[in-house]
Enzyme design. Structure first.
Site, PDB file in Angstrom:
ATOM      1  N   ALA A  35      36.815  35.260  45.972  1.00  0.00           N
ATOM      2  CA  ALA A  35      37.577  36.067  46.929  1.00  0.00           C
ATOM      3  C   ALA A  35      36.651  36.596  48.027  1.00  0.00           C
ATOM      4  O   ALA A  35      35.459  36.787  47.800  1.00  0.00           O
ATOM      5  CB  ALA A  35      38.237  37.246  46.212  1.00  0.00           C
ATOM      6  N   ASP A  36      37.222  36.801  49.226  1.00  0.00           N
ATOM      7  CA  ASP A  36      36.465  37.530  50.255  1.00  0.00           C
ATOM      8  C   ASP A  36      37.074  38.924  50.372  1.00  0.00           C
ATOM      9  O   ASP A  36      37.997  39.270  49.629  1.00  0.00           O
ATOM     10  CB  ASP A  36      36.464  36.756  51.581  1.00  0.00           C
ATOM     11  CG  ASP A  36      37.848  36.595  52.189  1.00  0.00           C
ATOM     12  OD1 ASP A  36      38.796  37.280  51.735  1.00  0.00           O
ATOM     13  OD2 ASP A  36      37.985  35.782  53.118  1.00  0.00           O
ATOM     14  N   SER A  37      36.529  39.736  51.289  1.00  0.00           N
ATOM     15  CA  SER A  37      36.964  41.136  51.346  1.00  0.00           C
ATOM     16  C   SER A  37      38.455  41.255  51.683  1.00  0.00           C
ATOM     17  O   SER A  37      39.146  42.129  51.178  1.00  0.00           O
ATOM     18  CB  SER A  37      36.124  41.908  52.360  1.00  0.00           C
ATOM     19  OG  SER A  37      36.314  41.370  53.649  1.00  0.00           O
TER      20      SER A  37
ATOM     21  N   ARG B 175      41.405  33.467  58.298  1.00  0.00           N
ATOM     22  CA  ARG B 175      42.687  32.895  57.889  1.00  0.00           C
ATOM     23  C   ARG B 175      43.331  32.054  58.998  1.00  0.00           C
ATOM     24  O   ARG B 175      44.504  31.697  58.917  1.00  0.00           O
ATOM     25  CB  ARG B 175      43.672  34.005  57.486  1.00  0.00           C
ATOM     26  CG  ARG B 175      43.175  34.914  56.375  1.00  0.00           C
ATOM     27  CD  ARG B 175      42.932  34.131  55.084  1.00  0.00           C
ATOM     28  NE  ARG B 175      42.743  35.012  53.948  1.00  0.00           N
ATOM     29  CZ  ARG B 175      41.569  35.431  53.512  1.00  0.00           C
ATOM     30  NH1 ARG B 175      40.468  35.070  54.140  1.00  0.00           N
ATOM     31  NH2 ARG B 175      41.480  36.223  52.468  1.00  0.00           N
TER      32      ARG B 175
END
Lengths: 79, 247
Positions: A35-37, B175
């Site tokens: 996961a990233d922040s 993203r």
């Protein structure tokens, strides 16, 4: 495993797209599950929605593993 | 190029001259557009002008925080699909020199021109981050960079919009979601039509391209930033001012 633990695990699997077997209680979202922040913030928001609890910023920062999340939500639900 | 087929776009302030042109151009590129504004009858007229197909209307008063919070969800509901493009175009002015500016003039402009775009970005980003796609374009103003006597509130809000966009662009970049600003200069609208001829000439004299801008000049910049072609552009401010301020 408790109902809460099951649900937390399911959310983590769905959100991070990781294999269920990797989502152990000790697994760290960032170090072990990739996961990233932003993922960790989204996870906390998903927990809030799923369990109808509010997780303040300082508490959210301490939730780094699957177990942290389960413990926090169980404590909130017990209170 | 710039094909927006199957994209859903929400345009706030769609009753105004610039908002109308943005909606028209996005629609012309194939997007389904959701028009938002406070005046429901005018929104209905604008929707009719676009032929009624791939166009929806949601009235909302963005000075109400709850209305801003809910607008994205309402737009997705009427469009029947998630939002791909958000255009923060709604805004208002309460011009007066600072020594005469009331707290209310200040806070109203900050609320509608800065806080409500933030609320809309926040609501839109939740879905866009999950879907790993999305475009947010906010309409600022050249005065956010240059300042303008009589517009301390408006210039502060528009400069704030640029800082906000840069921050959100950093949060959303991983993203594939982009956020950019279009900063128009002097645009010919109903508001500037009423200026005295001499004043208009003076204004135009300060513009290298020697004319006022049109709403379509602004809308074309929005179309570009909304398109797949602008995939590697984020946190940018595109100045559309005829060269009046080269910044």
């Amino acid at each position: 495993m408790s109902e809460i633990a099951d649900k937390v695990k399911k959310i983590v699997v769905e959100h991070l797209g990781v294999e269920e077997s990797k989502v152990t209680p000790e697994a760290s979202f960032i170090d072990d599950l990739g996961a990233d922040s932003l993922d960790t913030v989204e996870l906390v928001m998903a927990f809030e929605e799923a369990f109808n609890v509010e997780i303040p910023e300082d508490a959210a920062e301490k939730i780094t593993t699957v177990k942290d999340a389960i413990d926090y939500i169980e404590a909130q639900k017990a209170a | 190029m710039f094909n927006l087929t199957n994209k859903v776009a929400l345009v706030t302030g769609a009753t105004g001259g610039i908002g109308q042109a943005i909606a028209r151009q996005l629609h012309a590129q194939g997007a389904t557009v959701v028009l938002s504004g406070t005046r429901e009858a005018v929104l209905a007229e604008r929707a009719a002008e676009l032929g009624g197909e791939r166009v929806h209307v949601v009235a909302a008063d963005l000075s109400d925080p709850a209305a801003a919070d809910q607008l994205v969800a309402r737009a997705e509901e009427v469009a029947g699909a998630p939002l791909d493009i958000l255009v923060n175009n709604a805004g208002l002015t309460r011009d007066t020199l600072a020594i005469r500016m009331k707290d209310e003039d200040w806070s109203k402009v900050i609320e509608v021109d800065l806080a409500s775009p933030f609320r809309l970005c926040r609501a839109a980003l939740k879905g866009m981050l999950r879907r790993r796609a999305g475009r947010i374009i906010s309409i600022a103003s050249v005065v956010g960079t240059t300042g303008n006597a009589g517009q301390a509130n408006y210039a502060a809000a528009k400069a704030g919009m640029v800082g906000m966009t840069k921050s959100l662009a950093q949060e959303a970049g991983s993203r594939g979601v982009t956020l950019n600003v279009v900063a128009p200069g002097f645009i010919a609208t109903a508001m500037t039509d009423v200026l005295p001829e001499a004043q208009k000439e003076k204004l135009v004299g300060s513009i290298p391209l020697a004319r006022m801008g049109t709403p379509d000049d602004v809308a074309s910049a929005v179309v570009y930033l909304a398109s797949d072609e602008a995939a590697w552009v984020t946190g940018a401010t595109l100045h559309v001012n005829g060269g009046m301020a080269m910044i």
